[in-house]
Motif scaffolding. Structure first.
Motif, short mmCIF file in Angstrom:
data_model
loop_
_atom_site.label_atom_id
_atom_site.label_comp_id
_atom_site.label_asym_id
_atom_site.label_seq_id
_atom_site.Cartn_x
_atom_site.Cartn_y
_atom_site.Cartn_z
N VAL A 139 44.82 37.59 42.39
CA VAL A 139 45.86 37.79 41.38
C VAL A 139 46.43 39.19 41.55
O VAL A 139 45.72 40.13 41.90
N ILE A 140 47.74 39.27 41.35
CA ILE A 140 48.44 40.56 41.41
C ILE A 140 49.02 40.84 40.03
O ILE A 140 49.70 39.99 39.46
N LEU A 141 48.73 42.01 39.52
CA LEU A 141 49.20 42.41 38.20
C LEU A 141 49.99 43.70 38.28
O LEU A 141 49.72 44.55 39.14
N ARG A 142 50.91 43.86 37.35
CA ARG A 142 51.52 45.17 37.15
C ARG A 142 50.68 45.90 36.10
O ARG A 142 50.05 45.28 35.24
N GLU A 143 50.67 47.19 36.19
CA GLU A 143 49.94 47.99 35.20
C GLU A 143 50.30 47.53 33.79
O GLU A 143 51.47 47.32 33.47
N GLY A 144 49.28 47.38 32.96
CA GLY A 144 49.51 47.00 31.57
C GLY A 144 49.42 45.51 31.31
O GLY A 144 49.32 45.08 30.16
N GLU A 145 49.44 44.70 32.38
CA GLU A 145 49.34 43.25 32.20
C GLU A 145 47.88 42.83 32.04
O GLU A 145 46.96 43.57 32.36
N ASP A 146 47.71 41.61 31.55
CA ASP A 146 46.38 41.07 31.32
C ASP A 146 46.03 40.03 32.37
O ASP A 146 46.91 39.44 33.01
N ALA A 147 44.71 39.80 32.54
CA ALA A 147 44.25 38.78 33.49
C ALA A 147 42.98 38.14 32.97
O ALA A 147 42.22 38.77 32.22
N VAL A 148 42.77 36.91 33.37
CA VAL A 148 41.54 36.19 33.06
C VAL A 148 40.97 35.64 34.35
O VAL A 148 41.69 35.02 35.14
N ILE A 149 39.68 35.87 34.56
CA ILE A 149 38.99 35.33 35.73
C ILE A 149 37.91 34.39 35.22
O ILE A 149 37.16 34.74 34.32
N ASN A 150 37.85 33.21 35.81
CA ASN A 150 36.92 32.18 35.35
C ASN A 150 35.80 31.94 36.35
O ASN A 150 35.97 32.09 37.56
N CYS A 151 34.66 31.52 35.82
CA CYS A 151 33.48 31.25 36.63
C CYS A 151 32.79 30.03 36.03
O CYS A 151 32.50 30.02 34.83
N SER A 152 32.54 29.02 36.85
CA SER A 152 31.89 27.82 36.32
C SER A 152 30.76 27.38 37.23
O SER A 152 30.83 27.55 38.45
N SER A 153 29.74 26.83 36.60
CA SER A 153 28.57 26.39 37.34
C SER A 153 28.28 24.93 37.03
O SER A 153 28.58 24.44 35.94
N SER A 154 27.68 24.26 38.00
CA SER A 154 27.33 22.85 37.80
C SER A 154 25.91 22.71 37.25
O SER A 154 25.48 21.60 36.95
N LYS A 155 25.20 23.82 37.11
CA LYS A 155 23.84 23.74 36.62
C LYS A 155 23.66 24.65 35.41
O LYS A 155 24.43 25.57 35.19
N ALA A 156 22.60 24.36 34.65
CA ALA A 156 22.32 25.17 33.45
C ALA A 156 22.02 26.60 33.86
O ALA A 156 21.36 26.85 34.86
N LEU A 157 22.49 27.52 33.07
CA LEU A 157 22.35 28.94 33.39
C LEU A 157 21.57 29.68 32.32
O LEU A 157 21.66 29.37 31.13
N TYR A 158 20.85 30.69 32.78
CA TYR A 158 20.21 31.62 31.85
C TYR A 158 21.15 32.79 31.55
O TYR A 158 21.21 33.25 30.42
N SER A 159 21.85 33.24 32.57
CA SER A 159 22.76 34.36 32.36
C SER A 159 23.88 34.33 33.39
O SER A 159 23.77 33.70 34.44
N VAL A 160 24.94 35.03 33.05
CA VAL A 160 26.05 35.24 33.97
C VAL A 160 26.30 36.74 34.04
O VAL A 160 26.37 37.43 33.02
N HIS A 161 26.43 37.24 35.25
CA HIS A 161 26.74 38.66 35.48
C HIS A 161 28.15 38.76 36.04
O HIS A 161 28.62 37.87 36.75
N TRP A 162 28.78 39.90 35.76
CA TRP A 162 30.08 40.19 36.37
C TRP A 162 30.01 41.55 37.07
O TRP A 162 29.48 42.52 36.51
N TYR A 163 30.56 41.60 38.30
CA TYR A 163 30.56 42.80 39.11
C TYR A 163 31.96 43.03 39.68
O TYR A 163 32.70 42.08 39.92
#
Lengths: 110, 113
Positions: free
Chosen positions: A10-34
């Motif tokens: 994704v390309i944004l201009r300064e000040g714009e918003d973005a959403v990044i999605n992450c989905s799993s097919s199995k049950a999760l204990y936690s999700v980390h973002w880096y």
């Protein structure tokens, strides 16, 4: 099993918003973002534990829908420093290594 | 938190040779993880190194090619054996103390010629 991230880039201009999605097919204990900048190691942003919570860190926040095994990272009022590749990492039990998605390349331009 | 010292930071190696990568952590951790990251790609888990037992390898990675040592709770090595150009990549070690955030070494950029 590798989580699925979207969008790939994704390309944004300064000040714009973005959403990044992450989905799993199995049950999760936690999700980390880096975030990883070119030539550097990944840097921790936040962790979300099962229980369906939402967390925030300045203008970056995230949510975790335990029932859908989905997490979203929200970047608001983007800054040039937000540029980099964002990875979600999933943990199935709290005692397993992280499995990372393919990443989302975010570019913020002036 | 944890601070990981990883070395070497980069190396250029001849095909057929081996390289050993070292990671030293400033605190004791039960598990250490080794990842490979090819340019522009995600981090792929190679193996989990536990102190006092054999490492656990992920599908597609074998001990003969990537032998791992874990002599104590703060140190681990990964050897890339009989290297070919396809092994050119960045190798990272990682720990997750307290099951919270993951910490990474700075990575070893390996080029095989």
């Amino acid at each position: 099993q590798q989580p699925v991230q979207s969008p790939q880039a994704v390309i944004l201009r300064e000040g714009e918003d973005a959403v990044i999605n992450c989905s799993s097919s199995k049950a999760l204990y936690s999700v980390h973002w880096y975030r990883q900048k070119h030539g550097e190691a990944p840097v921790f942003l936040m962790i979300l534990l099962k229980g369906g919570e939402q967390k925030g860190h300045e203008k970056i926040s995230a949510s975790f829908n335990e029932k859908k095994q989905q997490s979203s990272l929200y970047l608001t009022a983007s800054q040039l420093s937000y540029s980099g590749t964002y990875f979600c990492g999933t943990d199935a039990s709290g005692n397993t290594p992280l499995v990372f998605g393919k990443g989302t390349r975010l570019s913020v331009i002036a | 938190s944890a601070v990981i010292s990883q070395k070497p930071s980069r190396d250029i190696c001849q095909r057929g040779t081996s390289l050993t990568i070292q990671c030293q952590v400033d605190s004791q951790v039960t598990m250490m993880f080794w990842y490979r990251q090819q340019p522009g790609q995600s981090l792929t888990l190679i193996a989990t190194a536990n102190q006092g037992s054999e490492a656990t390898y992920e599908s597609g990675f074998v001990i003969d090619k990537f032998p791992i040592s874990r002599p104590n709770l703060t140190f681990s090595t990964l050897t890339v054996s009989n290297m070919s150009p396809e092994d050119s990549s960045i190798y990272l070690c990682s720990v997750i103390p307290g099951a919270t955030e993951a910490f990474f070494g700075q990575g070893t950029r390996l080029t095989v010629v």
